[in-house]
Write a protein that holds these residues in place. Structure first.
Motif, PDB file in Angstrom:
ATOM      1  N   PRO A 187     -97.508  -3.197  -2.915  1.00 47.83           N
ATOM      2  CA  PRO A 187     -97.452  -1.727  -2.901  1.00 47.83           C
ATOM      3  C   PRO A 187     -97.990  -1.108  -4.185  1.00 47.83           C
ATOM      4  CG  PRO A 187     -95.478  -2.601  -1.900  1.00 47.83           C
ATOM      5  CD  PRO A 187     -96.227  -3.789  -2.461  1.00 47.83           C
ATOM      6  N   LYS A 188     -97.603  -1.667  -5.337  1.00 48.18           N
ATOM      7  CA  LYS A 188     -98.099  -1.109  -6.601  1.00 48.18           C
ATOM      8  C   LYS A 188     -99.600  -1.344  -6.759  1.00 48.18           C
ATOM      9  CE  LYS A 188     -97.343  -0.891 -11.596  1.00 48.18           C
ATOM     10  NZ  LYS A 188     -98.794  -0.856 -11.890  1.00 48.18           N
ATOM     11  N   GLY A 189    -100.081  -2.508  -6.319  1.00 50.39           N
ATOM     12  CA  GLY A 189    -101.504  -2.808  -6.443  1.00 50.39           C
ATOM     13  C   GLY A 189    -102.373  -1.801  -5.713  1.00 50.39           C
ATOM     14  N   VAL A 190    -102.087  -1.584  -4.431  1.00 43.00           N
ATOM     15  CA  VAL A 190    -102.882  -0.610  -3.681  1.00 43.00           C
ATOM     16  C   VAL A 190    -102.543   0.807  -4.132  1.00 43.00           C
ATOM     17  CG1 VAL A 190    -103.231  -2.111  -1.689  1.00 43.00           C
ATOM     18  CG2 VAL A 190    -101.240  -0.599  -1.745  1.00 43.00           C
ATOM     19  N   GLY A 191    -101.311   0.989  -4.614  1.00 41.66           N
ATOM     20  CA  GLY A 191    -100.923   2.300  -5.129  1.00 41.66           C
ATOM     21  C   GLY A 191    -101.713   2.687  -6.362  1.00 41.66           C
ATOM     22  N   LYS A 193     -96.472  -0.295   1.606  1.00 38.32           N
ATOM     23  CA  LYS A 193     -97.611   0.196   0.820  1.00 38.32           C
ATOM     24  C   LYS A 193     -97.853   1.684   1.075  1.00 38.32           C
ATOM     25  CE  LYS A 193     -99.653  -4.373   0.765  1.00 38.32           C
ATOM     26  NZ  LYS A 193    -100.573  -5.293   1.451  1.00 38.32           N
ATOM     27  N   CYS A 194     -97.781   2.073   2.338  1.00 37.54           N
ATOM     28  CA  CYS A 194     -97.955   3.493   2.668  1.00 37.54           C
ATOM     29  C   CYS A 194     -96.848   4.334   2.039  1.00 37.54           C
ATOM     30  CB  CYS A 194     -97.971   3.686   4.182  1.00 37.54           C
ATOM     31  SG  CYS A 194     -99.482   3.096   4.991  1.00 37.54           S
ATOM     32  N   ARG A 195     -95.626   3.828   2.115  1.00 38.30           N
ATOM     33  CA  ARG A 195     -94.502   4.552   1.513  1.00 38.30           C
ATOM     34  C   ARG A 195     -94.721   4.741   0.009  1.00 38.30           C
ATOM     35  NH1 ARG A 195     -88.942   3.913   3.153  1.00 38.30           N
ATOM     36  NH2 ARG A 195     -89.465   1.823   3.907  1.00 38.30           N
ATOM     37  N   TYR A 196     -95.152   3.660  -0.654  1.00 32.14           N
ATOM     38  CA  TYR A 196     -95.369   3.722  -2.102  1.00 32.14           C
ATOM     39  C   TYR A 196     -96.448   4.743  -2.452  1.00 32.14           C
ATOM     40  CZ  TYR A 196     -96.137   2.138  -6.906  1.00 32.14           C
ATOM     41  OH  TYR A 196     -96.250   2.088  -8.276  1.00 32.14           O
ATOM     42  N   ILE A 197     -97.541   4.715  -1.720  1.00 30.28           N
ATOM     43  CA  ILE A 197     -98.640   5.641  -2.016  1.00 30.28           C
ATOM     44  C   ILE A 197     -98.213   7.084  -1.774  1.00 30.28           C
ATOM     45  CG2 ILE A 197    -100.960   6.360  -1.324  1.00 30.28           C
ATOM     46  CD1 ILE A 197    -101.540   3.389  -0.722  1.00 30.28           C
ATOM     47  N   MET A 198     -97.482   7.331  -0.696  1.00 26.13           N
ATOM     48  CA  MET A 198     -97.014   8.693  -0.419  1.00 26.13           C
ATOM     49  C   MET A 198     -96.104   9.196  -1.533  1.00 26.13           C
ATOM     50  SD  MET A 198     -96.435   8.998   3.715  1.00 26.13           S
ATOM     51  CE  MET A 198     -95.295   7.634   3.859  1.00 26.13           C
ATOM     52  N   GLN A 199     -95.358   8.285  -2.131  1.00 20.37           N
ATOM     53  CA  GLN A 199     -94.424   8.676  -3.193  1.00 20.37           C
ATOM     54  C   GLN A 199     -95.098   8.828  -4.558  1.00 20.37           C
ATOM     55  OE1 GLN A 199     -91.504   5.532  -2.963  1.00 20.37           O
ATOM     56  NE2 GLN A 199     -90.326   6.544  -1.343  1.00 20.37           N
ATOM     57  N   ASN A 200     -96.297   8.248  -4.706  1.00 22.54           N
ATOM     58  CA  ASN A 200     -96.918   8.208  -6.028  1.00 22.54           C
ATOM     59  C   ASN A 200     -98.266   8.918  -6.134  1.00 22.54           C
ATOM     60  OD1 ASN A 200     -95.249   6.284  -7.953  1.00 22.54           O
ATOM     61  ND2 ASN A 200     -95.135   5.413  -5.896  1.00 22.54           N
ATOM     62  N   THR A 201     -98.676   9.595  -5.089  1.00 20.50           N
ATOM     63  CA  THR A 201     -99.860  10.460  -5.155  1.00 20.50           C
ATOM     64  C   THR A 201     -99.536  11.769  -4.452  1.00 20.50           C
ATOM     65  OG1 THR A 201    -100.959   9.896  -3.072  1.00 20.50           O
ATOM     66  CG2 THR A 201    -101.338   8.419  -4.937  1.00 20.50           C
ATOM     67  N   SER A 202    -100.361  12.757  -4.694  1.00 18.97           N
ATOM     68  CA  SER A 202    -100.168  14.053  -4.029  1.00 18.97           C
ATOM     69  C   SER A 202    -101.137  14.237  -2.867  1.00 18.97           C
ATOM     70  CB  SER A 202    -100.369  15.188  -5.042  1.00 18.97           C
ATOM     71  OG  SER A 202    -101.693  15.166  -5.562  1.00 18.97           O
ATOM     72  N   LEU A 203    -101.914  13.193  -2.545  1.00 18.98           N
ATOM     73  CA  LEU A 203    -102.929  13.298  -1.504  1.00 18.98           C
ATOM     74  C   LEU A 203    -102.375  12.989  -0.117  1.00 18.98           C
ATOM     75  CD1 LEU A 203    -105.915  11.443  -3.236  1.00 18.98           C
ATOM     76  CD2 LEU A 203    -105.489  13.909  -3.125  1.00 18.98           C
ATOM     77  N   PRO A 204    -102.998  13.521   0.930  1.00 21.16           N
ATOM     78  CA  PRO A 204    -102.631  13.116   2.291  1.00 21.16           C
ATOM     79  C   PRO A 204    -102.894  11.622   2.461  1.00 21.16           C
ATOM     80  CG  PRO A 204    -104.080  15.034   2.317  1.00 21.16           C
ATOM     81  CD  PRO A 204    -104.074  14.520   0.915  1.00 21.16           C
ATOM     82  N   VAL A 205    -101.997  10.931   3.156  1.00 14.36           N
ATOM     83  CA  VAL A 205    -102.147   9.492   3.364  1.00 14.36           C
ATOM     84  C   VAL A 205    -102.238   9.202   4.855  1.00 14.36           C
ATOM     85  CG1 VAL A 205    -101.182   7.201   2.956  1.00 14.36           C
ATOM     86  CG2 VAL A 205    -100.848   9.017   1.255  1.00 14.36           C
TER      87      VAL A 205
END
Length: 235
Positions: free
Chosen positions: A26-30, A51-63
């Motif tokens: 998750p952190k790698g792709v994040g 991974k999707c959860r991590y990215i949603m929590q750590n960026t402001s972009l639509p995922v």
């Protein structure tokens, strides 16, 4: 402004990693997603619940969220079951990519039929239909998909002979012609040069999705290594 309007004429970066990659966490792709955001991307596409959860929590972009599995024919299947859709919904995914091809999943549904049922079950979720042909694109549009992506051209039994080196501009153009002018058609699949992405927008793509040439360093390295080896052999 809704999500689809926000990503119009922009670059969406597909942040994924295969087995064996140091980035397959998750952190790698994040971290890739955060770099994409810093670089001006308008959205992220990624695979896997955590991974999707991590990215949603750590960026402001639509995922654009998805899962991957395999059809009986051995080819990739994108978010291929209602259980997978539900799992993504439970992490508050509001934009989900699903397989829109005619292949059967859940023992009875073609891609368009599957999308139609998903939209009834989760009307608030945006559904991106990943297709391989223009016929599939039009059927998914009629089934209620919110947008179409040319993701799977070259990666299904019927299209596997499509040139694996260059993008399918012809499919992009065919899809655009079949749907209303304001319906989002995304260009995805081997758009691995900036000039290809620019040409896709010029040709009418709503947005361009790029993955390998941005987030697969081992593959990019191999491109260079192979080019050098080929040249050495010629010397």
């Amino acid at each position: 402004m809704n999500v689809l309007e926000k990503i119009k004429n922009g670059l969406i970066v597909s942040c994924q990693a295969e087995e064996g990659s140091p980035f397959n966490t998750p952190k790698g792709v994040g971290d890739f997603a955060r770099c994409a955001e810093l670089g001006g991307a308008v959205g992220i596409r990624s695979c896997g619940i955590e991974k999707c959860r991590y990215i949603m929590q750590n960026t402001s972009l639509p995922v654009i969220c998805l899962t991957k599995s395999i059809f009986e024919d051995g080819f990739v299947r994108i978010t291929g079951s209602f259980a997978e859709v539900e799992a993504l919904f439970k992490i508050n995914a509001t934009f989900i990519a699903v397989d829109g091809t005619y292949r059967i999943r859940e023992k009875q549904y073609t891609g368009p039929e599957y999308i139609k049922k998903i939209k009834k079950m989760y009307p608030e979720v945006l559904v991106m239909a990943d297709v391989a042909t223009s016929k599939e694109a039009f059927a998914c549009y009629e089934a209620g998909a919110d947008c179409i992506s040319t993701t799977l051209c070259g990666y299904t039994p019927d299209t596997v002979l499509v040139n694996q080196e260059y993008p399918s501009f012809s499919l992009l153009e065919e899809c655009i012609k079949l749907v209303p002018r304001d319906f989002p058609i995304m260009a995805e699949g081997r758009f691995n040069k900036p000039e290809y992405a620019a040409q896709a927008i010029e040709n009418g793509a709503w947005a361009v999705i790029v993955g390998t040439s941005i987030t697969r360093p081992q593959i990019i390295t191999r491109w260079y290594v192979n080019a050098i080896k080929k040249k050495v052999e010629q010397i």
